[in-house]
Design a protein around this motif. Structure first.
Motif, mmCIF file in Angstrom:
data_model
loop_
_atom_site.group_PDB
_atom_site.id
_atom_site.type_symbol
_atom_site.label_atom_id
_atom_site.label_comp_id
_atom_site.label_asym_id
_atom_site.label_seq_id
_atom_site.Cartn_x
_atom_site.Cartn_y
_atom_site.Cartn_z
ATOM 1 N N ARG A 121 0.881 -1.265 -0.049
ATOM 2 C CA ARG A 121 0.142 -0.175 0.688
ATOM 3 C C ARG A 121 0.770 1.583 0.279
ATOM 4 N NH1 ARG A 121 -5.036 -1.760 4.425
ATOM 5 N NH2 ARG A 121 -5.752 -3.282 2.386
ATOM 6 N N ARG A 122 2.341 1.245 0.229
ATOM 7 C CA ARG A 122 2.870 2.213 -0.246
ATOM 8 C C ARG A 122 2.973 3.326 0.854
ATOM 9 N NH1 ARG A 122 5.735 1.355 -4.521
ATOM 10 N NH2 ARG A 122 4.166 0.869 -6.672
ATOM 11 N N ARG A 123 2.786 3.035 2.543
ATOM 12 C CA ARG A 123 1.897 3.632 3.782
ATOM 13 C C ARG A 123 3.551 3.439 3.610
ATOM 14 N NH1 ARG A 123 -3.217 4.363 4.033
ATOM 15 N NH2 ARG A 123 -4.054 2.980 3.090
ATOM 16 N N LYS A 124 4.378 4.658 4.600
ATOM 17 C CA LYS A 124 4.704 5.389 4.782
ATOM 18 C C LYS A 124 5.974 4.380 6.654
ATOM 19 C CE LYS A 124 6.925 10.501 6.659
ATOM 20 N NZ LYS A 124 6.700 11.407 6.938
ATOM 21 N N GLY A 125 6.462 4.122 6.387
ATOM 22 C CA GLY A 125 7.095 3.386 7.465
ATOM 23 C C GLY A 125 7.071 2.352 7.233
ATOM 24 N N ALA A 126 6.856 2.186 5.979
ATOM 25 C CA ALA A 126 6.739 0.355 5.321
ATOM 26 C C ALA A 126 8.558 -0.198 4.955
ATOM 27 C CB ALA A 126 6.121 0.052 4.328
ATOM 28 N N GLY A 127 9.224 0.613 4.890
ATOM 29 C CA GLY A 127 10.621 0.251 5.014
ATOM 30 C C GLY A 127 11.343 -0.345 6.244
ATOM 31 N N TYR A 128 10.952 0.836 6.911
ATOM 32 C CA TYR A 128 11.858 0.669 8.319
ATOM 33 C C TYR A 128 11.040 -1.263 9.767
ATOM 34 C CZ TYR A 128 13.222 4.418 8.624
ATOM 35 O OH TYR A 128 14.076 5.960 8.151
ATOM 36 N N VAL A 129 9.292 -0.906 8.940
ATOM 37 C CA VAL A 129 8.632 -2.423 9.662
ATOM 38 C C VAL A 129 9.694 -3.989 8.607
ATOM 39 C CG1 VAL A 129 6.343 -3.931 9.433
ATOM 40 C CG2 VAL A 129 5.822 -0.924 9.892
ATOM 41 N N LEU A 130 10.091 -3.608 7.615
ATOM 42 C CA LEU A 130 10.425 -4.429 6.455
ATOM 43 C C LEU A 130 11.944 -5.304 7.456
ATOM 44 C CD1 LEU A 130 9.512 -3.328 2.885
ATOM 45 C CD2 LEU A 130 8.281 -5.813 4.564
ATOM 46 N N LEU A 131 12.317 -4.070 7.868
ATOM 47 C CA LEU A 131 13.842 -4.261 8.216
ATOM 48 C C LEU A 131 13.518 -4.826 9.413
ATOM 49 C CD1 LEU A 131 15.496 -1.193 8.127
ATOM 50 C CD2 LEU A 131 16.460 -2.901 7.178
ATOM 51 N N GLY A 132 12.380 -4.698 10.093
ATOM 52 C CA GLY A 132 11.601 -5.406 11.907
ATOM 53 C C GLY A 132 12.017 -6.917 11.389
ATOM 54 N N PHE A 133 11.351 -7.164 10.578
ATOM 55 C CA PHE A 133 11.230 -8.570 10.036
ATOM 56 C C PHE A 133 12.005 -9.344 9.938
ATOM 57 C CE2 PHE A 133 9.518 -11.669 7.238
ATOM 58 C CZ PHE A 133 9.783 -12.110 7.348
ATOM 59 N N VAL B 227 15.748 -7.637 4.592
ATOM 60 C CA VAL B 227 16.822 -6.326 5.049
ATOM 61 C C VAL B 227 16.449 -5.215 4.123
ATOM 62 C CG1 VAL B 227 18.588 -6.341 6.190
ATOM 63 C CG2 VAL B 227 16.673 -8.093 6.542
ATOM 64 N N TYR B 228 16.715 -6.304 3.004
ATOM 65 C CA TYR B 228 17.133 -5.734 1.593
ATOM 66 C C TYR B 228 16.529 -4.781 1.380
ATOM 67 C CZ TYR B 228 18.854 -4.806 -3.136
ATOM 68 O OH TYR B 228 18.859 -4.236 -4.453
ATOM 69 N N GLU B 229 15.548 -4.953 1.278
ATOM 70 C CA GLU B 229 14.154 -4.681 0.565
ATOM 71 C C GLU B 229 13.816 -3.306 1.545
ATOM 72 O OE1 GLU B 229 10.713 -3.138 -1.796
ATOM 73 O OE2 GLU B 229 12.384 -4.385 -2.060
ATOM 74 N N GLY B 230 14.106 -3.166 2.997
ATOM 75 C CA GLY B 230 13.597 -2.460 4.046
ATOM 76 C C GLY B 230 14.391 -1.940 4.031
ATOM 77 N N TYR B 231 16.245 -1.493 3.952
ATOM 78 C CA TYR B 231 17.306 -1.164 3.295
ATOM 79 C C TYR B 231 16.469 -0.159 2.240
ATOM 80 C CZ TYR B 231 21.727 1.030 2.254
ATOM 81 O OH TYR B 231 23.000 1.704 2.585
#
Length: 168
Positions: A132-144, A156-160
């Motif tokens: 959904r291209r929400r703000k903060g998605a990258g940080y959530v993906l990094l955490g996961f 991690v790569y996608e979140g970064y």
């Protein structure tokens, strides 16, 4: 016999080599090396899929680098908890795709399996936010991705990638 849990998965007597493999606890050395190479190398399949098909599939990089690893984690967690034959006593050498899964497989403590489900749920949330291209998605993906290592390496790569993108 490659794995005491699966005595049916062995070669017939007539084609076996005339020596026994050295063992670590009750696991053959070849199994140990093979399963850990597979576990460490498996995330590269998602990275290769992204490199080859990432822009041509629905949801692009999110599918390959977050969605599919999350789906794999949920599926393997379910398999390990309900279908995998439990060895007694538990062994440190059990196959596991994340560190949390390894904690479950080496103890059979349900708390770790439940924790793996929570991590997979975190991956689902991150994937939905990214789609959904929400703000903060990258940080959530990094955490996961960090919680699901080594399977989470693509996330991690996608979140970064998402957190360091510059918007023009």
């Amino acid at each position: 016999m490659p794995d005491p849990s699966f005595p049916w998965a062995t070669l017939p007597e007539s084609v076996r080599l005339p020596f026994e493999q050295p063992r670590i606890e009750h696991w053959p050395v070849s199994y140990t090396i093979g399963i850990w190479l597979w576990i460490i190398g498996f995330p590269s399949l998602f990275l290769a899929g992204y490199r080859r098909y990432g822009t041509r599939t629905p949801f692009g990089s999110t599918l390959w680098l977050a969605g599919l690893p999350t789906l794999a984690m949920g599926g393997w967690t379910t398999y390990c908890r309900f279908l995998w034959p439990k060895l007694r006593p538990p062994t440190w050498n059990a196959p596991s795709y994340t560190f949390v899964c390894w904690l479950y497989c080496s103890s059979y403590d349900v708390t770790w399996s439940n924790t793996a489900y929570v991590v997979a749920l975190f991956g689902i949330v991150g994937t939905i936010l990214a789609v959904r291209r929400r703000k903060g998605a990258g940080y959530v993906l990094l955490g996961f991705g960090l919680l699901a290592l080594p399977l989470g390496l693509p996330a991690v790569y996608e979140g970064y990638r998402r957190t360091t993108q510059t918007v023009t």
